[in-house]
Design a protein around this motif. Structure first.
Motif, short mmCIF file in Angstrom:
data_model
loop_
_atom_site.label_atom_id
_atom_site.label_comp_id
_atom_site.label_asym_id
_atom_site.label_seq_id
_atom_site.Cartn_x
_atom_site.Cartn_y
_atom_site.Cartn_z
N PRO A 30 0.84 -1.20 0.00
CA PRO A 30 0.00 0.00 0.00
C PRO A 30 0.87 1.26 0.00
N GLN A 31 0.40 2.27 -0.71
CA GLN A 31 1.11 3.54 -0.77
C GLN A 31 0.87 4.32 0.51
N PRO A 32 1.89 5.03 1.00
CA PRO A 32 1.68 5.85 2.20
C PRO A 32 0.73 7.02 1.86
N PRO A 33 -0.03 7.49 2.82
CA PRO A 33 -0.96 8.59 2.54
C PRO A 33 -0.18 9.86 2.18
N ALA A 34 -0.82 10.69 1.38
CA ALA A 34 -0.21 11.95 0.96
C ALA A 34 -0.09 12.88 2.19
N PRO A 35 0.97 13.67 2.25
CA PRO A 35 1.10 14.59 3.38
C PRO A 35 0.00 15.66 3.33
N PRO A 36 -0.39 16.21 4.47
CA PRO A 36 -1.43 17.23 4.47
C PRO A 36 -0.95 18.49 3.73
N GLN A 37 -1.90 19.17 3.12
CA GLN A 37 -1.59 20.39 2.38
C GLN A 37 -2.10 21.61 3.14
#
Length: 78
Positions: A30-37
């Protein structure tokens, strides 16, 4: 006796062949979640939107080109 020896030999070959091969294909990791923007507020309507989607303009950032034009037109009249 010959058949028993042949059966044992075939079982050994089958066992060795199966041992070298994985039973199941590996599942994709699984891909790590995108960092918050950073979220910015539209100077015209107040809607919050991600910084990479905001349009810069005179007087702040905007959610669309129409809001930027509307805000800049109002600022030019004053």
């Amino acid at each position: 006796m010959k058949y028993l020896l042949l059966l044992a030999l075939l079982a050994g070959v089958f066992f060795i062949a199966r041992r070298g091969r994985p039973n199941e294909p590996e599942a994709p990791k699984p891909q790590p979640p995108a960092p918050p923007q950073t979220m910015l507020r539209c100077a015209e309507c107040g809607m919050h939107l991600p910084a990479d989607e905001a349009l810069p303009g005179r007087g702040g950032v905007f959610c669309s080109a129409a809001h930027r034009a509307s805000f800049e037109a109002r600022q030019g009249q004053a």
